[in-house]
Design a protein around this motif. Structure first.
Motif, PDB file in Angstrom:
ATOM      1  N   HIS A 150       1.074  -0.337  -4.034  1.00  0.00           N
ATOM      2  CA  HIS A 150       1.145   0.961  -3.358  1.00  0.00           C
ATOM      3  C   HIS A 150       0.046   1.915  -3.849  1.00  0.00           C
ATOM      4  O   HIS A 150      -0.466   2.719  -3.065  1.00  0.00           O
ATOM      5  N   ASP A 151      -0.333   1.819  -5.141  1.00  0.00           N
ATOM      6  CA  ASP A 151      -1.481   2.606  -5.646  1.00  0.00           C
ATOM      7  C   ASP A 151      -2.714   2.283  -4.809  1.00  0.00           C
ATOM      8  O   ASP A 151      -3.462   3.163  -4.398  1.00  0.00           O
ATOM      9  N   ALA A 154      -2.590   3.435  -1.215  1.00  0.00           N
ATOM     10  CA  ALA A 154      -2.849   4.881  -1.175  1.00  0.00           C
ATOM     11  C   ALA A 154      -4.358   5.134  -1.281  1.00  0.00           C
ATOM     12  O   ALA A 154      -4.922   5.934  -0.525  1.00  0.00           O
ATOM     13  N   ARG A 192       5.164  -4.156  -6.482  1.00  0.00           N
ATOM     14  CA  ARG A 192       5.539  -2.805  -6.056  1.00  0.00           C
ATOM     15  C   ARG A 192       5.991  -1.974  -7.261  1.00  0.00           C
ATOM     16  O   ARG A 192       6.487  -2.538  -8.239  1.00  0.00           O
ATOM     17  N   ASN A 218      -0.172  11.270  -8.883  1.00  0.00           N
ATOM     18  CA  ASN A 218       0.491  10.606  -7.774  1.00  0.00           C
ATOM     19  C   ASN A 218       0.890  11.582  -6.676  1.00  0.00           C
ATOM     20  O   ASN A 218       1.033  11.198  -5.522  1.00  0.00           O
ATOM     21  N   HIS A 221      -1.057  11.604  -3.594  1.00  0.00           N
ATOM     22  CA  HIS A 221      -0.944  10.460  -2.682  1.00  0.00           C
ATOM     23  C   HIS A 221       0.388  10.436  -1.963  1.00  0.00           C
ATOM     24  O   HIS A 221       0.707   9.471  -1.287  1.00  0.00           O
ATOM     25  N   TYR A 225       2.409   7.379   0.228  1.00  0.00           N
ATOM     26  CA  TYR A 225       3.619   6.701  -0.259  1.00  0.00           C
ATOM     27  C   TYR A 225       4.746   6.827   0.768  1.00  0.00           C
ATOM     28  O   TYR A 225       5.471   5.877   1.041  1.00  0.00           O
ATOM     29  N   TRP A 229       6.752   3.790   2.708  1.00  0.00           N
ATOM     30  CA  TRP A 229       8.221   3.651   2.745  1.00  0.00           C
ATOM     31  C   TRP A 229       8.738   3.652   4.168  1.00  0.00           C
ATOM     32  O   TRP A 229       9.659   2.915   4.500  1.00  0.00           O
ATOM     33  N   ASP A 239       4.349  -3.763   3.351  1.00  0.00           N
ATOM     34  CA  ASP A 239       3.406  -3.317   2.309  1.00  0.00           C
ATOM     35  C   ASP A 239       2.613  -4.496   1.736  1.00  0.00           C
ATOM     36  O   ASP A 239       1.399  -4.433   1.577  1.00  0.00           O
TER      37      ASP A 239
END
Ligand code: AMP
Ligand code: ZN
Length: 294
Positions: A150-151, A154, A192, A218, A221, A225, A229, A239
């Motif tokens: 996810h980082d 983003a 994740r 974070n 971002h 995120y 989701w 993802d």
């Protein structure tokens, strides 16, 4: 009316998670014979999981490679507590730890004030600088980070929105180094954040909830995120398919697309320009100190 099926993301399955991380390490040759890998440990759950899993991988498959930890004390109010957590983690996992004080290179808070740049951007520049310089000087063959899927998603969407397309070619499990640029590995690229968290909790590994009192990295971002989701409510694995597609694209079409770095005219560290970001900040800070009356 079309019925939309809403599915909650599945509960974390640690076996599947671990198998996926080990598969990533093997498939992309993140660990090779003779490696000395420094894992950049922030005190948070992600780099904690990266350190524990790399160590377990090397031990389980009896690979002739060394896993060591490396922490940057950022010089903030909370930094001494975070450093204690990292020390406890290294001890628990039986790995050696090297701590470096960012202040020896640059006072992040003072440099943010002097340059007018957001503190997280100054902090990021110093971390990138030290994550390459310090392990290399300690004899590292590679440096590992705790960046997760996810980082990196983003990062991908932020770069797309700001048209910094070039930077997205860096989204691969292993960025090969050259000259004084260390090879970077990302063993959690297909993992994740909730999986890393659950893994650390299950093993009761020492983890710090906040790596600094600013906690803004974070937050910048957050919209991406939320988007990730939202897509997972109907398709829980979207993802992983997305990051898988981005990595496959980069491996196929991204070769030789990354900017060639040269050496900073002042300190000799890698940079895309003449002078690296940390030296520029240092200059701004000393100009400010010399022109501000006591
Ligand atoms: P961040 O940019 O804060 O999301 O962190 C990304 C990765 O950089 C983490 O997963 C760590 O591997 C590494 N990292 C961040 N902060 C530190 C730190 N203070 N010391 C060492 N490594 C760090
Ligand atoms: Zn420099």
């Amino acid at each position: 009316m079309v019925q939309i099926k809403v599915v909650r993301p599945q509960p974390v399955d640690l076996e599947t998670y671990k198998r996926r991380v080990f598969f990533t390490i093997k498939k992309y040759r993140l660990v090779e014979m003779g490696d000395v890998i420094y894992v950049a440990v922030s005190g948070g759950k992600d780099s904690c999981a990266a350190l524990a899993l790399l160590k377990e991988y090397v031990d389980t498959f009896k690979i002739d490679a060394e896993i060591r930890a490396f922490h940057i004390n950022l010089g903030f109010k909370t930094s001494p507590k975070v450093e204690e957590v990292v020390k406890a983690l290294a001890e628990r996992l039986g790995v050696s730890l090297h701590v470096v004080n960012a202040k020896e290179y640059l006072d992040i808070e003072a440099a943010a004030k002097a340059s007018g740049r957001p503190i997280c951007s100054v902090c990021g520049a110093v971390k990138r600088y030290l994550m390459n310089k310090v392990p290399r000087e300690l004899g590292a063959t590679k440096v590992a980070t705790g960046h997760h899927a996810h980082d990196l998603l983003a990062y991908y969407f932020k770069n797309l929105a700001s048209r910094n397309f070039q930077w997205n070619f860096k989204i691969v499990p292993k960025v090969e180094g050259h000259d004084i640029l260390l090879t970077k590995i990302r063993p959690l690229i297909f993992a994740r954040p909730e999986e890393n968290e659950e893994f650390c909790r299950a093993l009761e590994l020492p983890v710090s909830p906040l790596c600094c009192e600013y906690g803004l990295c974070n937050a910048t971002h957050i919209e991406v995120y939320e988007m990730i989701w939202a897509t997972r409510r109907r398709d829980p694995d979207f993802d992983l398919r997305l990051i898988g597609g981005i990595v496959a694209f980069n491996l196929k079409y991204g070769k030789d697309k990354l900017d060639q770095l040269r050496r900073c005219r002042v300190c000799g560290e890698p940079t895309s320009g003449e002078i690296c970001a940390v030296c520029k900040l240092r200059m701004k800070l000393s100009t400010r100190l010399n022109t501000t009356p006591p």
